[in-house]
Design a protein around this motif. Structure first.
Motif, PDB file in Angstrom:
ATOM      1  N   SER A  28       0.823  -1.212   0.000  1.00  0.00           N
ATOM      2  CA  SER A  28       0.000   0.000   0.000  1.00  0.00           C
ATOM      3  C   SER A  28       0.859   1.266   0.000  1.00  0.00           C
ATOM      4  O   SER A  28       2.032   1.231   0.389  1.00  0.00           O
TER       5      SER A  28
ATOM      6  N   ILE B 107       3.128   4.361   0.102  1.00  0.00           N
ATOM      7  CA  ILE B 107       4.515   4.681  -0.271  1.00  0.00           C
ATOM      8  C   ILE B 107       5.305   3.410  -0.610  1.00  0.00           C
ATOM      9  O   ILE B 107       6.100   3.386  -1.553  1.00  0.00           O
TER      10      ILE B 107
ATOM     11  N   ASP C 235       4.797  -7.661   3.681  1.00  0.00           N
ATOM     12  CA  ASP C 235       3.625  -6.964   4.237  1.00  0.00           C
ATOM     13  C   ASP C 235       2.753  -8.009   4.936  1.00  0.00           C
ATOM     14  O   ASP C 235       3.035  -9.212   4.867  1.00  0.00           O
TER      15      ASP C 235
ATOM     16  N   TYR D 154       2.845   8.264  17.697  1.00  0.00           N
ATOM     17  CA  TYR D 154       3.395   8.225  16.330  1.00  0.00           C
ATOM     18  C   TYR D 154       4.633   9.113  16.222  1.00  0.00           C
ATOM     19  O   TYR D 154       5.693   8.677  15.739  1.00  0.00           O
TER      20      TYR D 154
ATOM     21  N   ILE E 134       1.300  12.830   2.798  1.00  0.00           N
ATOM     22  CA  ILE E 134       1.275  12.104   1.534  1.00  0.00           C
ATOM     23  C   ILE E 134      -0.107  11.454   1.392  1.00  0.00           C
ATOM     24  O   ILE E 134      -0.620  10.882   2.369  1.00  0.00           O
TER      25      ILE E 134
ATOM     26  N   THR F 267      -2.181   8.757   0.926  1.00  0.00           N
ATOM     27  CA  THR F 267      -2.150   7.287   0.942  1.00  0.00           C
ATOM     28  C   THR F 267      -3.346   6.817   1.779  1.00  0.00           C
ATOM     29  O   THR F 267      -3.985   7.639   2.451  1.00  0.00           O
TER      30      THR F 267
HETATM   31  N1  LIG Z   1       1.093   9.076   4.445  1.00  0.00           N
HETATM   32  C1  LIG Z   1       1.759  10.036   5.064  1.00  0.00           C
HETATM   33  O1  LIG Z   1       1.344  11.216   5.100  1.00  0.00           O
HETATM   34  C2  LIG Z   1       3.072   9.733   5.728  1.00  0.00           C
HETATM   35  C3  LIG Z   1       3.847  10.819   6.173  1.00  0.00           C
HETATM   36  C4  LIG Z   1       5.068  10.563   6.792  1.00  0.00           C
HETATM   37  C5  LIG Z   1       5.498   9.266   6.952  1.00  0.00           C
HETATM   38  N2  LIG Z   1       4.721   8.239   6.514  1.00  0.00           N
HETATM   39  C6  LIG Z   1       5.234   6.886   6.726  1.00  0.00           C
HETATM   40  O2  LIG Z   1       5.312   6.215   5.487  1.00  0.00           O
HETATM   41  C7  LIG Z   1       5.227   4.814   5.698  1.00  0.00           C
HETATM   42  C8  LIG Z   1       4.196   4.229   4.766  1.00  0.00           C
HETATM   43  O3  LIG Z   1       2.926   4.777   5.079  1.00  0.00           O
HETATM   44  P1  LIG Z   1       1.759   4.951   4.021  1.00  0.00           P
HETATM   45  O4  LIG Z   1       1.278   6.333   4.145  1.00  0.00           O
HETATM   46  O5  LIG Z   1       2.192   4.420   2.711  1.00  0.00           O
HETATM   47  O6  LIG Z   1       0.642   4.029   4.717  1.00  0.00           O
HETATM   48  P2  LIG Z   1      -0.196   2.803   4.192  1.00  0.00           P
HETATM   49  O7  LIG Z   1      -1.132   2.510   5.309  1.00  0.00           O
HETATM   50  O8  LIG Z   1      -0.755   3.069   2.853  1.00  0.00           O
HETATM   51  O9  LIG Z   1       0.874   1.640   4.052  1.00  0.00           O
HETATM   52  C9  LIG Z   1       1.502   1.062   5.154  1.00  0.00           C
HETATM   53  C10 LIG Z   1       1.799  -0.394   4.851  1.00  0.00           C
HETATM   54  O10 LIG Z   1       2.457  -0.947   5.992  1.00  0.00           O
HETATM   55  C11 LIG Z   1       1.897  -2.232   6.208  1.00  0.00           C
HETATM   56  N3  LIG Z   1       1.984  -2.637   7.613  1.00  0.00           N
HETATM   57  C12 LIG Z   1       1.309  -2.083   8.645  1.00  0.00           C
HETATM   58  N4  LIG Z   1       1.516  -2.802   9.768  1.00  0.00           N
HETATM   59  C13 LIG Z   1       2.327  -3.828   9.412  1.00  0.00           C
HETATM   60  C14 LIG Z   1       2.879  -4.919  10.126  1.00  0.00           C
HETATM   61  N5  LIG Z   1       2.577  -5.138  11.412  1.00  0.00           N
HETATM   62  N6  LIG Z   1       3.693  -5.776   9.464  1.00  0.00           N
HETATM   63  C15 LIG Z   1       3.960  -5.598   8.142  1.00  0.00           C
HETATM   64  N7  LIG Z   1       3.450  -4.575   7.420  1.00  0.00           N
HETATM   65  C16 LIG Z   1       2.647  -3.712   8.048  1.00  0.00           C
HETATM   66  C17 LIG Z   1       0.428  -2.084   5.825  1.00  0.00           C
HETATM   67  O11 LIG Z   1      -0.203  -3.344   5.608  1.00  0.00           O
HETATM   68  C18 LIG Z   1       0.519  -1.216   4.596  1.00  0.00           C
HETATM   69  O12 LIG Z   1       0.618  -1.986   3.421  1.00  0.00           O
HETATM   70  C19 LIG Z   1       4.896   4.642   7.192  1.00  0.00           C
HETATM   71  O13 LIG Z   1       6.074   4.329   7.886  1.00  0.00           O
HETATM   72  C20 LIG Z   1       4.369   6.003   7.587  1.00  0.00           C
HETATM   73  O14 LIG Z   1       4.539   6.260   8.953  1.00  0.00           O
HETATM   74  C21 LIG Z   1       3.531   8.437   5.900  1.00  0.00           C
END
Ligand SMILES: NC(=O)c1ccc[n+]([C@@H]2O[C@H](COP(=O)([O-])OP(=O)(O)OC[C@H]3O[C@@H](n4cnc5c(N)ncnc54)[C@H](O)[C@@H]3O)[C@@H](O)[C@H]2O)c1
Length: 260
Positions: free
Chosen positions: A12, A14, A33, A154, A189, A191
């Protein structure tokens, strides 16, 4: 020979965008994942972390070129501590030995600009000494008030991750082994993680007040994926221990003259 990269959180957001970009560039990607991945593993516990390392070892034949630790949660719960901090460390430390056969080994994790937002000092300190039981217990207490103290969980995990990169990058295990270790710190971002928050104009405005993004506003996952791919790619020979903000300017707005 095509590079083999491991991407956690590949199902999913990023992680998925990173996987797609690397594959477009001809790399082999081993996705990790909790669903829809080559290695299905839950990084919140010891069994899942072992399954990650064993699964990647088996599928790669024991040699990989880059690790992208992207998986994360944003919920105000202890699970966020387990996945974001300890799951990320287990990914990078568990797979490091598999990088030793690469001629251009690289490691990158995803922190966040949230590292600049209020956090819980006690939790950050416990993460700093990698005490998982005590950190989970502290998060349990914080989680009792999801809107206030829970919201600090977080940011605490991301601040601790950024510090971990700073502390580790120059050590014999990383720089000394020829492995650049770095992080990206995204702003907001679009997502599934943020979908609900940014679904309405009101929600977007409230979030952008906390995370100001004067340059181009809320970004797509591909923006972060391109930076990750550069940090994890062969061209990156000397970027070491950096937390690269890809945040439309929120770091600049919030920290101003604090150049480091
Ligand atoms: N979206 C934002 O605005 C944003 C901003 C800063 C940082 N981030 C970071 O970017 C990264 C990706 O986030 P995203 O926005 O793509 O979110 P997302 O929810 O779209 O994707 C996260 C993925 O991590 C997987 N995941 C969650 N728990 C898990 C576990 N226990 N074991 C294995 N996989 C697991 C989920 O199944 C999912 O596929 C994260 O570390 C998030 O903290 C996101």
């Amino acid at each position: 020979m095509a590079r083999t990269s491991v991407v956690t959180g590949s199902a999913s957001g990023i992680g998925k965008a990173t996987r797609e970009l690397l594959e477009l560039r001809g790399e082999r990607v081993i996705g990790v994942d909790v669903h829809d991945a080559e290695v299905v593993a839950d990084l919140s516990d010891a069994a899942g972390r072992t399954a990650l390392v064993e699964g990647v070892r088996r599928l790669s034949g024991g040699r990989i070129d880059a690790v992208y630790a992207v998986a994360g949660l944003a919920a105000p719960t202890p699970a966020t501590v387990a996945v974001n901090f300890f799951g990320t460390l287990a990914t990078l430390e568990g797979l490091r030995s598999l990088l030793s056969g690469s001629r251009a080994p690289r490691a990158v994790l995803v922190s966040s600009m949230a590292a600049l937002l209020p956090s819980d000092e006690d939790l950050v300190a416990l993460l700093g000494i990698c005490d998982e039981p005590a950190a989970l217990a502290r998060a349990e207490i914080l989680a009792k008030e999801p809107e206030t103290t829970g919201a600090l969980i977080y940011a605490s995990t991301k601040l601790a991750l950024s510090r971990w990169v700073r502390r580790q990058a120059a050590t014999p295990q990383w720089a000394g082994a020829g492995i650049p270790l770095n992080a990206v710190a995204p702003g907001i971002i679009a997502t599934p993680m943020t979908a609900e928050l940014i679904a309405t104009e009101q929600g977007r405005e409230a979030l952008l007040k906390m995370v100001p993004m004067p340059l181009n506003g809320i970004a797509e996952s591909a923006v972060v994926a391109k930076l990750l791919a550069w940090l994890g790619g062969e061209e990156n020979t000397h970027v070491c221990g950096q937390i690269v903000y890809v945040d439309g300017g929120s770091d600049v707005v919030l920290r101003g003259d604090s150049v480091w």
